[in-house]
Scaffold this motif. Structure first.
Motif, PDB file in Angstrom:
ATOM      1  N   GLY A   1       0.845  -1.186   0.000  1.00 26.53           N
ATOM      2  CA  GLY A   1       0.000   0.000   0.000  1.00 26.53           C
ATOM      3  C   GLY A   1       0.881   1.236   0.000  1.00 26.53           C
TER       4      GLY A   1
ATOM      5  N   GLY B   1      -9.647   1.711  -1.082  1.00 26.15           N
ATOM      6  CA  GLY B   1      -8.531   0.836  -0.754  1.00 26.15           C
ATOM      7  C   GLY B   1      -8.762  -0.602  -1.167  1.00 26.15           C
TER       8      GLY B   1
ATOM      9  N   VAL C   1      -5.368   3.154   2.818  1.00 26.63           N
ATOM     10  CA  VAL C   1      -4.305   2.167   2.619  1.00 26.63           C
ATOM     11  C   VAL C   1      -4.577   0.918   3.463  1.00 26.63           C
ATOM     12  CG1 VAL C   1      -1.843   1.723   2.872  1.00 26.63           C
ATOM     13  CG2 VAL C   1      -2.621   3.948   2.058  1.00 26.63           C
TER      14      VAL C   1
END
Lengths: 247, 330
Positions: free
Chosen positions: A78, A99, A144
């Protein structure tokens, strides 16, 4: 393990990182430090697989990042860019749910967990334009986290935050490391690197000038070499402050 | 189906019957002489064509704004419409060389060829800019957009040249009139030509939805989430080329729909680009169908051209939008 081997990176034809080797281990917070233009952000892009090596390679568990499918790579790593501007005024939960794009699922449980981890549940329906700087930083990190990556690479996540928000974001990153995720952050504030990182990579002019635990990698000699500043550390380990003056 | 889709689908269902009955002559089927004939052969194809073109332009606008991460973007930025117009203008010039059997098809087919040429050029440029961006040269999206603008202005200049050198005054007025898009006197033939192409284009644009969402956080973040910039750009070039190119081929240039429509849709959605493409197609269909019905019933001696009418609505809207954005309301 995320590893750079003899890595060189170029941007617009200029070499910004040169012959750099380092093997990062999960479960730690690794800080990348260096003066302006040292190549910190480029190194982070290279480690994230977003900047193709001009030489050498970056490997994730012994597989070259460049050979991985972009989606496989995205599921594992990420990346949090420096102060990203958010194009559309979406609600917090929609932004965090982005995400899940690498997984192509709704991942409701992961999104809820990310919202909970960063205490964003009360803000879930709020448009991002109405968030404070600290809330925004938490939302972007939650995006993330929602992807449940094994590695979190963040470019100056603390830059725009006040002291209390810096500490709370660091606490979140520490929690991630404790759960076994690898955390790599570019930081400007050497005090934060000293007190909160497990390992520090110091760069100057695209070269690694120190790599190790903060006590050694941020020793006064390294700071003199990298920043051209004479400095010394005050206080106890874990709560140290830098006093610096022009050499 | 989200809320915006339901709203605009219902609106379309409301406008369509009104549009079929409204016109110079208000049709009451079974009463008006030849009522059913007028409906089936004149008004229905025109309405269907308005829906097709509006849907294409709306979807293209939504995708374009998502790609450029900018609510002021317009599908015209890729230069497809001017290239298609150039092809169409060429047909006025080449008229003498085209066998009579194809004469009726020459304009739309040459316009499609122009759009196709534009798409091919854009794809070539796209290959260059995305590979440069991956190598760290930066500026992929901005560079590509500038290239599209250059293509647009080049095609525009060539079109202007062709107009000033028009073979005869009749051709000149034909060209100028045609460039200001309209749906007057269109038939099922145009529907069969544009319909499949626009439908394919919208389907291709739908494939970009996830990638456009990823771009919300910028190009680097999007690539970190697995976005393939080269694939996205290629899909956009094909999708916008098909929707806009086919629209220009059968109706001339119709501006502002692609710019305005996503703004009408956005407040009804979660504002992510993926939620906008479908509803924008429906809203674009509503807008063009409504505008075409209005130009048809305005009591003017010659019918107001649809392209002009939409720009008349669009330009003030654009100004208002700019002022609102300055105040940070968007």
């Amino acid at each position: 393990m995320l590893s750079a081997q003899n890595l060189a990176l170029e941007r617009g034809g200029t070499r910004v990182v040169d012959s750099l080797s380092a093997t990062l281990v999960p479960g730690q917070i690794t800080a990348i430090v260096g003066p302006n233009g040292a190549g910190k952000s480029s190194l982070l892009l290279g480690l994230a697989g977003l900047l193709a090596p001009a030489q050498g390679r970056v490997t994730l568990e012994d597989a070259a990042l460049a050979s991985l499918h972009p989606r496989t790579r995205a599921q594992a790593i990420g990346y949090l860019p420096q102060t990203p501007d958010i194009a559309w005024d979406v609600a917090v939960e929609s932004l965090v749910a982005l995400g899940r794009l690498p997984w192509r699922d709704r991942g409701t449980a992961a999104v809820e967990a990310a919202l909970a981890a960063l205490a964003l549940e009360p803000l879930r329906r709020r448009p991002v334009s109405q968030l404070s700087g600290g809330e925004r930083a938490r939302v972007l990190l939650a995006r993330v986290l929602a992807g449940q990556p094994r590695w979190i690479l963040a470019d100056e996540p603390l830059a725009a935050l006040d002291l209390a928000h810096q500490l709370s974001l660091i606490a979140h990153l520490r929690a991630c490391a404790r759960l076994g995720q690898g955390v790599v952050v570019v930081v400007h504030d050497l005090g934060i690197a000293m007190n909160h990182a497990d390992r520090v990579l110091a760069l100057k002019g695209g070269q690694l000038i120190a790599d190790g635990p903060p006590q050694t990698a941020l020793a006064p000699e390294v700071i003199a070499q990298g920043w051209g500043v004479s400095a010394r550390w005050l206080g106890q380990p874990g709560a140290q402050a830098l006093v610096a003056g022009q050499s | 189906m989200n809320r915006a889709s339901i709203v605009f689908a219902s609106l379309l269902a409301l406008i369509l019957p009104l549009s079929l009955l409204a016109g110079r002559v208000w049709i009451v089927p079974d009463v008006t002489a030849n009522g059913w004939l007028i409906l089936a052969e004149l008004r229905l194809p025109r309405a269907v064509l308005a829906i097709i073109i509006g849907a294409g332009l709306g979807a293209a606008g939504a995708a374009m704004q998502g790609y450029l991460r900018n609510p002021l973007a317009d599908p015209g930025l890729f230069g497809i419409a001017p290239m298609a117009a150039l092809g169409a203008v060429a047909s006025f010039w080449l008229g003498a060389f085209i066998p009579p059997a194809f004469a009726a098809w020459s304009l739309p087919l040459l316009a499609l060829a122009g759009a196709g040429l534009g798409m091919a050029l854009l794809a070539l440029i796209a290959g260059r800019t995305t590979s440069d961006a991956a190598a760290g040269a930066g500026g992929g999206i901005a560079l590509f957009t500038l290239a599209g603008l250059m293509l647009a202005s080049l095609a525009g200049a060539l079109t202007a040249l062709a107009i000033t050198l028009a073979p005869n005054p009749f051709a000149l007025s034909e060209i100028v009139l045609w460039l200001n898009g309209a749906l007057t006197d269109r038939s099922w033939r145009e529907v069969w030509l544009a319909g499949p192409l626009v439908a394919a284009g919208i389907a291709v644009l739908m494939l970009t939805a996830r990638s456009l969402d990823a771009l919300t956080l910028g190009e680097d973040a999007a690539r970190s989430m697995g976005l393939n910039p080269a694939r996205l750009l290629l899909l956009l070039v094909v999708g916008i080329g098909l929707t806009v190119g086919a629209g220009v081929a059968v109706a001339g240039i119709i501006g502002f729909v692609g710019l305005v429509v996503p703004h009408l849709v956005r407040p009804l959605t979660d504002r992510l680009p993926s939620s906008l493409i479908g509803p924008s197609a429906l809203a674009g269909a509503c807008l063009v169908l409504a505008a075409d019905s209005i130009v048809r019933i305005l009591p003017l001696v010659t019918e107001l051209r649809l392209g002009i009418a939409l720009s008349l609505i669009g330009a003030p809207f654009f100004l208002w939008l700019l002022l609102r954005m300055r105040k940070g309301l968007l």
